[in-house]
Design a protein around this motif. Structure first.
Motif, PDB file in Angstrom:
ATOM      1  N   ASP A  71       9.785   0.743 120.708  1.00 10.73           N
ATOM      2  CA  ASP A  71       9.174   1.731 121.600  1.00 10.73           C
ATOM      3  C   ASP A  71       9.627   1.565 123.053  1.00 10.73           C
ATOM      4  OD1 ASP A  71       7.887  -0.674 122.099  1.00 10.73           O
ATOM      5  OD2 ASP A  71       5.882   0.210 122.214  1.00 10.73           O
ATOM      6  N   LEU A  72      10.668   0.777 123.273  1.00  9.07           N
ATOM      7  CA  LEU A  72      11.183   0.552 124.626  1.00  9.07           C
ATOM      8  C   LEU A  72      11.607   1.887 125.238  1.00  9.07           C
ATOM      9  CD1 LEU A  72      11.817  -1.989 126.417  1.00  9.07           C
ATOM     10  CD2 LEU A  72      14.169  -1.776 125.613  1.00  9.07           C
ATOM     11  N   PRO A  73      11.061   2.229 126.400  1.00  8.21           N
ATOM     12  CA  PRO A  73      11.425   3.514 127.007  1.00  8.21           C
ATOM     13  C   PRO A  73      12.900   3.561 127.414  1.00  8.21           C
ATOM     14  CG  PRO A  73       9.436   2.611 128.030  1.00  8.21           C
ATOM     15  CD  PRO A  73      10.032   1.528 127.175  1.00  8.21           C
ATOM     16  N   VAL A  74      13.443   4.749 127.445  1.00 10.03           N
ATOM     17  CA  VAL A  74      14.800   4.941 127.949  1.00 10.03           C
ATOM     18  C   VAL A  74      14.842   4.420 129.381  1.00 10.03           C
ATOM     19  CG1 VAL A  74      16.511   6.681 128.593  1.00 10.03           C
ATOM     20  CG2 VAL A  74      15.267   6.907 126.439  1.00 10.03           C
ATOM     21  N   GLY A  75      15.890   3.666 129.698  1.00  9.27           N
ATOM     22  CA  GLY A  75      16.033   3.102 131.031  1.00  9.27           C
ATOM     23  C   GLY A  75      15.395   1.730 131.198  1.00  9.27           C
ATOM     24  N   TRP A  76      14.922   1.139 130.114  1.00 11.47           N
ATOM     25  CA  TRP A  76      14.282  -0.177 130.164  1.00 11.47           C
ATOM     26  C   TRP A  76      15.099  -1.201 129.385  1.00 11.47           C
ATOM     27  CZ3 TRP A  76       8.915  -1.638 131.428  1.00 11.47           C
ATOM     28  CH2 TRP A  76       8.296  -0.679 132.262  1.00 11.47           C
ATOM     29  N   VAL A  77      14.863  -2.475 129.705  1.00  5.30           N
ATOM     30  CA  VAL A  77      15.435  -3.593 128.958  1.00  5.30           C
ATOM     31  C   VAL A  77      14.300  -4.513 128.523  1.00  5.30           C
ATOM     32  CG1 VAL A  77      17.667  -3.565 130.124  1.00  5.30           C
ATOM     33  CG2 VAL A  77      15.848  -5.006 131.020  1.00  5.30           C
ATOM     34  N   ALA A  78      14.564  -5.257 127.462  1.00 14.69           N
ATOM     35  CA  ALA A  78      13.642  -6.300 127.007  1.00 14.69           C
ATOM     36  C   ALA A  78      14.484  -7.546 126.773  1.00 14.69           C
ATOM     37  CB  ALA A  78      12.939  -5.878 125.723  1.00 14.69           C
ATOM     38  N   PHE A  79      13.930  -8.674 127.146  1.00 12.03           N
ATOM     39  CA  PHE A  79      14.669  -9.920 126.948  1.00 12.03           C
ATOM     40  C   PHE A  79      13.691 -11.027 126.580  1.00 12.03           C
ATOM     41  CE2 PHE A  79      13.730  -9.253 131.395  1.00 12.03           C
ATOM     42  CZ  PHE A  79      13.166 -10.455 131.796  1.00 12.03           C
ATOM     43  N   ARG A  80      14.251 -12.078 126.002  1.00 10.21           N
ATOM     44  CA  ARG A  80      13.471 -13.254 125.626  1.00 10.21           C
ATOM     45  C   ARG A  80      14.396 -14.465 125.687  1.00 10.21           C
ATOM     46  NH1 ARG A  80      12.853 -11.727 119.177  1.00 10.21           N
ATOM     47  NH2 ARG A  80      15.088 -11.518 118.776  1.00 10.21           N
ATOM     48  N   THR A  84      11.902 -17.066 119.035  1.00 10.15           N
ATOM     49  CA  THR A  84      10.495 -17.399 118.819  1.00 10.15           C
ATOM     50  C   THR A  84       9.611 -17.017 119.998  1.00 10.15           C
ATOM     51  OG1 THR A  84      10.901 -19.614 119.679  1.00 10.15           O
ATOM     52  CG2 THR A  84      11.056 -19.321 117.284  1.00 10.15           C
ATOM     53  N   ARG A  85      10.196 -16.523 121.070  1.00  7.47           N
ATOM     54  CA  ARG A  85       9.461 -16.163 122.287  1.00  7.47           C
ATOM     55  C   ARG A  85       9.128 -14.675 122.297  1.00  7.47           C
ATOM     56  NH1 ARG A  85       8.707 -20.855 125.480  1.00  7.47           N
ATOM     57  NH2 ARG A  85       7.588 -19.280 126.656  1.00  7.47           N
ATOM     58  N   GLU A  86       8.164 -14.315 123.117  1.00 12.93           N
ATOM     59  CA  GLU A  86       7.769 -12.911 123.275  1.00 12.93           C
ATOM     60  C   GLU A  86       8.807 -12.160 124.109  1.00 12.93           C
ATOM     61  OE1 GLU A  86       5.011 -11.267 121.993  1.00 12.93           O
ATOM     62  OE2 GLU A  86       4.783 -13.111 120.831  1.00 12.93           O
ATOM     63  N   TRP A  87       8.925 -10.864 123.842  1.00 11.34           N
ATOM     64  CA  TRP A  87       9.806 -10.011 124.630  1.00 11.34           C
ATOM     65  C   TRP A  87       9.177  -9.740 125.993  1.00 11.34           C
ATOM     66  CZ3 TRP A  87      14.614  -8.924 123.100  1.00 11.34           C
ATOM     67  CH2 TRP A  87      14.914  -8.969 121.737  1.00 11.34           C
ATOM     68  N   ILE A  88       9.989  -9.760 127.037  1.00  9.62           N
ATOM     69  CA  ILE A  88       9.575  -9.367 128.387  1.00  9.62           C
ATOM     70  C   ILE A  88      10.276  -8.036 128.670  1.00  9.62           C
ATOM     71  CG2 ILE A  88       9.693  -9.945 130.833  1.00  9.62           C
ATOM     72  CD1 ILE A  88       9.823 -12.928 129.855  1.00  9.62           C
ATOM     73  N   ARG A  89       9.538  -7.057 129.104  1.00  3.34           N
ATOM     74  CA  ARG A  89      10.088  -5.706 129.328  1.00  3.34           C
ATOM     75  C   ARG A  89      10.110  -5.392 130.811  1.00  3.34           C
ATOM     76  NH1 ARG A  89       8.134  -1.977 124.768  1.00  3.34           N
ATOM     77  NH2 ARG A  89       7.811  -3.401 123.035  1.00  3.34           N
ATOM     78  N   GLU A  90      11.140  -4.670 131.224  1.00  2.00           N
ATOM     79  CA  GLU A  90      11.199  -4.198 132.617  1.00  2.00           C
ATOM     80  C   GLU A  90      12.171  -3.038 132.727  1.00  2.00           C
ATOM     81  OE1 GLU A  90      14.371  -7.216 134.678  1.00  2.00           O
ATOM     82  OE2 GLU A  90      12.323  -7.898 134.498  1.00  2.00           O
ATOM     83  N   PRO A  91      11.999  -2.208 133.765  1.00  2.00           N
ATOM     84  CA  PRO A  91      12.950  -1.116 133.987  1.00  2.00           C
ATOM     85  C   PRO A  91      14.311  -1.699 134.366  1.00  2.00           C
ATOM     86  CG  PRO A  91      11.028  -0.914 135.448  1.00  2.00           C
ATOM     87  CD  PRO A  91      10.905  -2.204 134.732  1.00  2.00           C
TER      88      PRO A  91
END
Length: 92
Positions: A71-80, A84-91
């Motif tokens: 469900d990551l919005p267009v224009g966003w990134v997720a990284f970990r 085993t770690r949680e995703w961190i989301r940001e524009p």
């Protein structure tokens, strides 16, 4: 037929790297603003020659945990930092 969590067709072409296909963990996902494309990266190389286009279904088969960012919005990134770690989301 759609994949669980993703709105895109399972045969959608997405960008990854040779390292991911060889077993490196997916640690960054990008939903690109310019074209709505998806990138599933390991962070080990920025060399364009290492880029590969595969089906979205192939990525989900390699690492089903990427469905957590479907469900990551267009224009966003997720990284970990590890699979085993949680995703961190940001524009982007």
């Amino acid at each position: 037929m759609m994949l669980p969590a993703f709105d895109e067709h399972p045969q959608l072409g997405v960008l990854t790297t040779a390292a991911v296909l060889a077993g490196a963990p997916i640690l960054m996902v990008s939903h690109d603003e310019d074209d709505g494309g998806w990138q599933f990266l390991c962070g080990t190389s920025n060399d364009p020659e290492q880029g590969r286009i595969v089906h979205l279904a192939d990525i989900v088969a390699i690492d089903p945990s990427v469905t957590a960012v479907a469900d990551l919005p267009v224009g966003w990134v997720a990284f970990r930092s590890a699979v085993t770690r949680e995703w961190i989301r940001e524009p982007q």
